[in-house]
Design a protein around this motif. Sequence first.
Motif, PDB file in Angstrom:
ATOM      1  N   TYR A   6      -8.986  -1.053   2.379  1.00  0.00           N
ATOM      2  CA  TYR A   6      -8.962   0.104   3.508  1.00  0.00           C
ATOM      3  C   TYR A   6      -9.738  -0.157   4.800  1.00  0.00           C
ATOM      4  CZ  TYR A   6      -8.422   4.778   5.249  1.00  0.00           C
ATOM      5  OH  TYR A   6      -8.351   6.003   6.186  1.00  0.00           O
ATOM      6  N   THR A   7     -10.653  -0.780   4.416  1.00  0.00           N
ATOM      7  CA  THR A   7     -11.646  -1.138   5.736  1.00  0.00           C
ATOM      8  C   THR A   7     -11.539  -2.474   6.398  1.00  0.00           C
ATOM      9  OG1 THR A   7     -13.582  -1.339   4.302  1.00  0.00           O
ATOM     10  CG2 THR A   7     -13.204   0.836   5.383  1.00  0.00           C
ATOM     11  N   ASN A   8     -10.643  -3.286   5.634  1.00  0.00           N
ATOM     12  CA  ASN A   8     -10.607  -4.756   5.913  1.00  0.00           C
ATOM     13  C   ASN A   8     -11.633  -5.469   5.694  1.00  0.00           C
ATOM     14  OD1 ASN A   8      -8.697  -6.720   6.535  1.00  0.00           O
ATOM     15  ND2 ASN A   8      -9.194  -6.596   8.755  1.00  0.00           N
ATOM     16  N   THR A   9     -12.461  -4.879   4.795  1.00  0.00           N
ATOM     17  CA  THR A   9     -13.936  -5.740   4.552  1.00  0.00           C
ATOM     18  C   THR A   9     -14.032  -6.422   3.127  1.00  0.00           C
ATOM     19  OG1 THR A   9     -14.653  -3.613   3.503  1.00  0.00           O
ATOM     20  CG2 THR A   9     -14.881  -4.021   5.804  1.00  0.00           C
ATOM     21  N   ALA A  10     -12.976  -6.681   2.228  1.00  0.00           N
ATOM     22  CA  ALA A  10     -12.801  -7.343   1.178  1.00  0.00           C
ATOM     23  C   ALA A  10     -11.270  -7.558   0.594  1.00  0.00           C
ATOM     24  CB  ALA A  10     -13.905  -6.553   0.091  1.00  0.00           C
ATOM     25  N   SER A  11     -11.230  -8.303  -0.195  1.00  0.00           N
ATOM     26  CA  SER A  11      -9.918  -8.560  -0.850  1.00  0.00           C
ATOM     27  C   SER A  11      -9.928  -7.336  -1.923  1.00  0.00           C
ATOM     28  CB  SER A  11      -9.867  -9.869  -1.219  1.00  0.00           C
ATOM     29  OG  SER A  11      -9.933 -10.952  -0.474  1.00  0.00           O
ATOM     30  N   VAL A  12      -8.633  -7.045  -2.062  1.00  0.00           N
ATOM     31  CA  VAL A  12      -8.490  -5.798  -3.124  1.00  0.00           C
ATOM     32  C   VAL A  12      -8.641  -6.273  -4.534  1.00  0.00           C
ATOM     33  CG1 VAL A  12      -6.812  -4.768  -1.646  1.00  0.00           C
ATOM     34  CG2 VAL A  12      -5.869  -6.538  -3.512  1.00  0.00           C
ATOM     35  N   THR A  13      -8.951  -5.409  -5.380  1.00  0.00           N
ATOM     36  CA  THR A  13      -9.187  -5.790  -6.767  1.00  0.00           C
ATOM     37  C   THR A  13      -7.822  -5.903  -7.494  1.00  0.00           C
ATOM     38  OG1 THR A  13     -11.169  -4.333  -6.943  1.00  0.00           O
ATOM     39  CG2 THR A  13     -10.529  -4.986  -9.003  1.00  0.00           C
ATOM     40  N   HIS A  14      -7.428  -7.299  -7.468  1.00  0.00           N
ATOM     41  CA  HIS A  14      -6.159  -7.688  -7.814  1.00  0.00           C
ATOM     42  C   HIS A  14      -5.844  -7.447  -9.283  1.00  0.00           C
ATOM     43  CE1 HIS A  14      -6.518 -11.175  -4.750  1.00  0.00           C
ATOM     44  NE2 HIS A  14      -5.889  -9.886  -4.206  1.00  0.00           N
ATOM     45  N   GLN A  15      -6.664  -6.894 -10.118  1.00  0.00           N
ATOM     46  CA  GLN A  15      -6.376  -6.588 -11.477  1.00  0.00           C
ATOM     47  C   GLN A  15      -5.590  -5.311 -11.638  1.00  0.00           C
ATOM     48  OE1 GLN A  15      -9.326  -7.714 -10.357  1.00  0.00           O
ATOM     49  NE2 GLN A  15     -10.772  -7.962 -11.964  1.00  0.00           N
ATOM     50  N   TYR A  16      -5.711  -4.597 -10.491  1.00  0.00           N
ATOM     51  CA  TYR A  16      -4.815  -3.317 -10.562  1.00  0.00           C
ATOM     52  C   TYR A  16      -3.429  -3.784  -9.943  1.00  0.00           C
ATOM     53  CZ  TYR A  16      -8.481  -0.355 -11.640  1.00  0.00           C
ATOM     54  OH  TYR A  16      -9.688  -0.002 -12.399  1.00  0.00           O
TER      55      TYR A  16
END
Length: 221
Positions: free
Chosen positions: A109-119
Amino acid sequence: MKKAFTMAEVLITIGIIGLVAAMTLPTVINNTRNKELDTALKKAYTVMQQAMLRIMLKDGVVDPALFEARQFNSYFIEYFNQAIDCGFGFTNNPFSNDICSQTVNYKNYTNTASVTHQYLDDGRFILPDGMAVFIQNEKGGGGRPQLLISVDVNGVKKRPNQWGHDLFTFELKEDGRLLPMGQEGTTFYDTECSPTSSSGLNGIGCTAKALSEPDYWNNLP
């Protein structure tokens, strides 16, 4: 003698117009994009709800417990005309075949990390309008199975590719309801929608707010 503008006056006027345009144009562009994403999210929710309605009319209430791991994708895709199945797994190139191939790195949401792809990795397909659907379908460790449906409402080719901006998640409950994530009763109720968090899950809980809060799109981080 007729009066006329001097070259200096013309240049000053043009400069002022350019300055005003430079100050206001980004806001106009941003507002237009946010309105488009708002409309696209509502369309996506309607499309997903319509598919669930067709499923219920045919098979009755669909409980996530009915599906073994990664079974739901092949079942769900049958309720969409001309959907392209993109298989399982998720890397920075989530769509690996020629039809689906697009390199994308979804951010939180804050463009500070890659999403947790497991989801996002238990099934993926693309609709004819470019909308991309990601499935989370796991049995879990003895508890209730989890079945989530995430949608990139404007497609993987278009930015911002961020959770809570153009990537939104819904949760299928045991009574057959498809709820916007963040709504009471969902896994991420009132969590993971923070303007400051750098969590890889931050944004997964924003869907309910995006659908219900009038100022949501004006306050994106």
